[in-house]
Enzyme design. Sequence first.
Site, mmCIF file in Angstrom:
data_model
loop_
_atom_site.group_PDB
_atom_site.id
_atom_site.type_symbol
_atom_site.label_atom_id
_atom_site.label_comp_id
_atom_site.label_asym_id
_atom_site.label_seq_id
_atom_site.Cartn_x
_atom_site.Cartn_y
_atom_site.Cartn_z
ATOM 1 N N GLU A 99 15.421 49.936 -98.843
ATOM 2 C CA GLU A 99 15.655 51.208 -98.138
ATOM 3 C C GLU A 99 17.007 51.186 -97.427
ATOM 4 O OE1 GLU A 99 13.289 54.204 -97.629
ATOM 5 O OE2 GLU A 99 15.409 54.674 -97.487
ATOM 6 N N ASP A 127 20.194 53.567 -98.278
ATOM 7 C CA ASP A 127 20.699 54.513 -97.281
ATOM 8 C C ASP A 127 22.164 54.259 -96.925
ATOM 9 O OD1 ASP A 127 18.077 55.263 -97.398
ATOM 10 O OD2 ASP A 127 17.551 54.658 -95.361
ATOM 11 N N SER A 157 13.611 59.400 -99.849
ATOM 12 C CA SER A 157 14.485 58.459 -99.152
ATOM 13 C C SER A 157 15.907 58.496 -99.699
ATOM 14 C CB SER A 157 13.969 57.034 -99.327
ATOM 15 O OG SER A 157 12.863 56.806 -98.522
ATOM 16 N N ILE A 197 16.628 75.785 -106.675
ATOM 17 C CA ILE A 197 15.838 75.060 -107.687
ATOM 18 C C ILE A 197 14.566 75.872 -107.923
ATOM 19 C CG2 ILE A 197 14.778 72.843 -108.313
ATOM 20 C CD1 ILE A 197 17.884 72.795 -107.673
#
Length: 567
Positions: A288, A292, A485, A528
């Site tokens: 993660e 990030d 994420s 979208i």
Amino acid sequence: MLRPFCLLAASLVSTAWSNPVLHGLQVLEHRDAPPRGFVHGGPASPDTMLSLRLALKQNNMDGLIEALYDVSTPSSAKYGQHLSKYEVEEYVSPTSMTIAAVNAWLSENNVTATTISPAGDWLAITLPVSQANSMLDADFSVFTHQESGHQSVRTLSYSIPSDLVSHLDLIHPTVTFTPPSAALPLQVTKYTGTTKKATSANDPVGNCPDDYVDADCIETLYNMPDTVPALSNNYIAVTGYNNYYANEADLDYFLQWLRYGYPDDLMFTVETLDGGQNDQTEDDSGTEANLDTQYTTGLATYVPVTFLSVGQNNTDGVFGFLDVANYFLDMETPPSVITTSYGSNEEYLSTNVAYALCNAYAQLGARGVSVLYSSGDGGVSGTQNQSCTTFVPSFPSGCPYVTSVGATTDLQPEVAASFSSGGFSNYWATPSFQQSAVSNYLSYLGSTNAGLYNASGRGFPDVSAQGVDIMIAQYQEFYLVDGTSCSSPIFASVVGMLNNQLISAGKSTLGWLNPFLYSTGASALTDITSGNNPGCGTNSFSATTGWDPVTGLGTPNYTLLYSAVGL
Ligand SMILES: *[C@@H]1O[C@H](CO)[C@@H](O)[C@H](O)[C@H]1NC(C)=O
Ligand SMILES: *[C@@H]1O[C@H](CO)[C@@H](O)[C@H](O)[C@H]1NC(C)=O
Ligand SMILES: *[C@@H]1O[C@H](CO)[C@@H](O)[C@H](O)[C@H]1NC(C)=O
Ligand SMILES: *[C@@H]1O[C@H](CO)[C@@H](O)[C@H](O)[C@H]1NC(C)=O
Ligand SMILES: *[C@@H]1O[C@H](CO)[C@@H](O)[C@H](O)[C@H]1NC(C)=O
């Protein structure tokens, strides 16, 4: 005896209150049962020490919210005129009457408080379970989070003297039950195909590989510039929890392979909080954290990035989110964007605790900070893929003062990623800025899913970005990651680059984004219109024309955003 603190000096108050038994207690917060997934395991030992926090009533939160709308709404005369640290604290600091009232009650109980927030609106106290039970008419017990086995001491109800109800918003952690971690369930697979090493600047721009999405591809897809001029006073903060470490060597590897032509020395800086560490051992790197930092430092090229490594040494009862909010609020020059790829289910937090955190995000917004969170990865079943009979809203996506980011997949056109959490909050009503977007969607929805979601709630996510097969470097190899994420740091990079260009042009940063996104910003996003986010045994919500609770208003188009923000 009516509100004696307004009239009496503290010493007199102690005398007047010398016998606590005389005070009527009033329930401040309670729940009938712990949230799903937590079980009651008997009383807590009387001498277990509790670290509790008290949120004092802020003197003018309504005024702060009004000021926040003024500086964040493009049609307002005050748009962009963000507040200073001092100005925000003027709104949120408690009155001297409130401080005296709460302190008098604590000292009468021989409890000493420490102030733990810059505005003085949070106090911390430590006391044994036996004393907390009698003082708060509570029943502190041991509760177990079944999935992890993690135990915590909580109560289902607590009370305070009725004279204090107008001075004290909450005592915590009491009726908030959280899992040990707010990590979202990233799906990670090792990449076994051939990585196309970039060999010249801009390569392979316009040429996304078939089997993965990388930073060059996202830059092309969203029309982002290669670089923006470096500015030291504009930076993106990436928050990381659980001691998931961001690895510097992996960022180098990412840049070398996938971002040819960029300086080798691009690097995030690290700050730590709550016992967080900066461990650069390759084996200890966190997926993660690498994701990030690589999709901010490696995408918003030249916008400085700070990685805030938050350890588990916190007692804030909400993963460290509260400590992090106060950490940034204490800065004279906070980051212009904060991105967080962690979250929880709304129902785990008491409404009072959820509102208190949301108020902290409003304060950051008023300071000119954009607060971004991933929407969650369980579709309509919440931040995790779990069983449910009604849709589970995620936290803090329901807070109107954060910008919630959902996920898309495919490129031409993009479609909703099926895990992209979205829906409607049970804690916050639909805010004015999205009223028409939400009511258009509800008309489209008709009776579908009726009774499974809260039609009067704040809808989320607000926007979306790529979140499937995102290529990251880890252990000096490549991995593909799926999850919202991925989407929050990507959107944060877009905002960080726009802020840099705004500052260079003598304008202010974007701050709280939502009023802009739902007005002049909407047409600068690519709508979208297909895909859905199944969960709870239903097909749940579908993406469609306009805002929807799967992909929000859509994905960024930098060229259009550049004009929409007035550049
Ligand atoms: C507080 O401390 C004083 C002095 O030690 C004691 O007399 C009093 O009973 C205590 N009060 C409470 C509520 O514990
Ligand atoms: C965590 O907190 C305890 C108690 O305050 C302290 O002794 C310990 O050193 C802290 N750990 C880290 C890693 O900072
Ligand atoms: C959720 O879990 C179910 C059963 O384990 C699985 O079939 C489904 O694909 C999962 N959905 C997502 C979005 O991960
Ligand atoms: C639905 O949302 C509204 C507005 O926030 C709230 O007042 C209400 O309690 C919510 N309903 C449920 C069942 O949570
Ligand atoms: C973004 O906007 C530009 C300018 O209008 C347009 O040429 C481009 O096709 C748009 N990109 C996408 C993905 O819609």
